[in-house]
Scaffold this motif. Structure first.
Motif, PDB file in Angstrom:
ATOM      1  N   GLY A 184       0.767  -1.179  -0.030  1.00  0.00           N
ATOM      2  CA  GLY A 184      -0.060  -0.203   0.064  1.00  0.00           C
ATOM      3  C   GLY A 184       0.978   1.262   0.041  1.00  0.00           C
ATOM      4  N   GLY A 185       1.993   1.141   0.641  1.00  0.00           N
ATOM      5  CA  GLY A 185       2.804   2.284   0.777  1.00  0.00           C
ATOM      6  C   GLY A 185       3.925   2.715  -0.463  1.00  0.00           C
ATOM      7  N   TYR A 186       3.744   1.723  -1.481  1.00  0.00           N
ATOM      8  CA  TYR A 186       4.872   1.631  -2.220  1.00  0.00           C
ATOM      9  C   TYR A 186       4.323   2.147  -3.802  1.00  0.00           C
ATOM     10  CZ  TYR A 186       7.644  -1.994   0.222  1.00  0.00           C
ATOM     11  OH  TYR A 186       8.343  -2.455   1.333  1.00  0.00           O
ATOM     12  N   ALA A 187       5.186   2.870  -4.269  1.00  0.00           N
ATOM     13  CA  ALA A 187       5.009   2.906  -5.911  1.00  0.00           C
ATOM     14  C   ALA A 187       5.243   1.677  -6.681  1.00  0.00           C
ATOM     15  CB  ALA A 187       5.864   4.231  -6.351  1.00  0.00           C
ATOM     16  N   SER A 231      -3.049   0.354 -13.254  1.00  0.00           N
ATOM     17  CA  SER A 231      -4.031   0.564 -12.206  1.00  0.00           C
ATOM     18  C   SER A 231      -3.613  -0.312 -11.013  1.00  0.00           C
ATOM     19  CB  SER A 231      -5.465   0.347 -12.763  1.00  0.00           C
ATOM     20  OG  SER A 231      -5.508  -0.969 -13.014  1.00  0.00           O
ATOM     21  N   ARG A 232      -4.019   0.155  -9.658  1.00  0.00           N
ATOM     22  CA  ARG A 232      -3.859  -0.882  -8.586  1.00  0.00           C
ATOM     23  C   ARG A 232      -5.118  -0.863  -7.871  1.00  0.00           C
ATOM     24  NH1 ARG A 232       0.681   1.890  -5.535  1.00  0.00           N
ATOM     25  NH2 ARG A 232       0.595   0.130  -4.290  1.00  0.00           N
ATOM     26  N   VAL A 240      -1.297  -4.641  -8.701  1.00  0.00           N
ATOM     27  CA  VAL A 240      -1.142  -3.654  -9.731  1.00  0.00           C
ATOM     28  C   VAL A 240      -1.330  -4.321 -11.141  1.00  0.00           C
ATOM     29  CG1 VAL A 240       1.569  -3.910 -10.156  1.00  0.00           C
ATOM     30  CG2 VAL A 240       0.158  -1.868 -10.703  1.00  0.00           C
ATOM     31  N   TYR A 241      -2.029  -3.744 -11.978  1.00  0.00           N
ATOM     32  CA  TYR A 241      -2.247  -4.185 -13.278  1.00  0.00           C
ATOM     33  C   TYR A 241      -1.525  -3.284 -14.310  1.00  0.00           C
ATOM     34  CZ  TYR A 241      -5.942  -6.525 -10.366  1.00  0.00           C
ATOM     35  OH  TYR A 241      -6.577  -7.273  -9.425  1.00  0.00           O
ATOM     36  N   GLY A 247      -2.453   5.811  -6.118  1.00  0.00           N
ATOM     37  CA  GLY A 247      -3.246   5.587  -7.483  1.00  0.00           C
ATOM     38  C   GLY A 247      -3.582   6.649  -8.435  1.00  0.00           C
ATOM     39  N   ASP A 248      -3.392   7.877  -7.652  1.00  0.00           N
ATOM     40  CA  ASP A 248      -3.858   8.895  -8.397  1.00  0.00           C
ATOM     41  C   ASP A 248      -3.006   9.566  -9.411  1.00  0.00           C
ATOM     42  OD1 ASP A 248      -3.833  11.476  -5.878  1.00  0.00           O
ATOM     43  OD2 ASP A 248      -2.313   9.932  -6.382  1.00  0.00           O
TER      44      ASP A 248
END
Length: 121
Positions: free
Chosen positions: A30-33, A71-72, A79-80, A55-56
Motif C-alpha cells: 500500500g505504501g509503495y509506488a 492501475s492498482r 497492480v495491473y 493510485g492517482d
C-alpha cells in the motif's frame, strides 16, 4: 519483506490485448509506488509505467502511451497493466517493481521474476 509475482503474460496476435497482474505478498504494498519495466532480447530494460501509492498519479513511456493503462487494487495488493493494440515490438519479458522510502530515509526496491509477452505478427 514484499515479494512480487507477475502473471498474465502469453502469446497474443498483433492488435490484441493482454492484462498483466502483479501481486504483492509478505507485506502490504500500500505504501509503495509500483510499476512495470520490460526487457526484449538483446536490449536494455525499458521503463513502461508507474503508479503512485494512492493510485492517482500515473506516468507512461512514450512507447506505450495511449495503448497501456496501469492501475492498482489496494485491497488485493495488486497492480495491473492493461495493454491494447499490441505490436510485435512489445514482445519482451515484463517485470513488475515496487519502491518506497523508509521513515529513516532508506530506499527499498523490489522486483518480480518477470512474465513473458510474445506478440505475433
Amino acid at each position: 519483506q514484499v515479494q512480487l509475482v507477475e502473471s498474465g503474460g502469453g502469446l497474443v496476435q498483433a492488435g490484441g490485448s493482454l492484462r498483466l497482474s502483479c501481486a504483492g505478498s509478505g507485506r502490504t504494498v500500500g505504501g509503495y509506488a509500483m510499476g512495470w519495466f520490460r526487457q526484449a532480447p538483446g536490449q536494455e530494460r525499458e521503463f513502461i509505467a508507474v503508479i503512485n501509492w494512492s493510485g492517482d498519479i500515473t506516468v507512461y513511456a512514450d512507447s506505450v502511451k495511449g495503448r497501456c493503462s496501469i492501475s492498482r487494487d489496494s485491497a488485493k495488493n495488486t497492480v495491473y497493466l492493461q495493454m491494447n493494440s499490441l505490436k510485435s515490438e512489445d514482445t519482451a519479458v515484463y517485470y513488475c517493481y515496487a519502491e518506497t522510502w523508509t521513515p529513516d530515509g532508506g530506499y527499498v526496491e523490489v522486483w518480480g521474476q518477470g512474465t513473458l509477452v510474445t506478440v505475433s505478427s
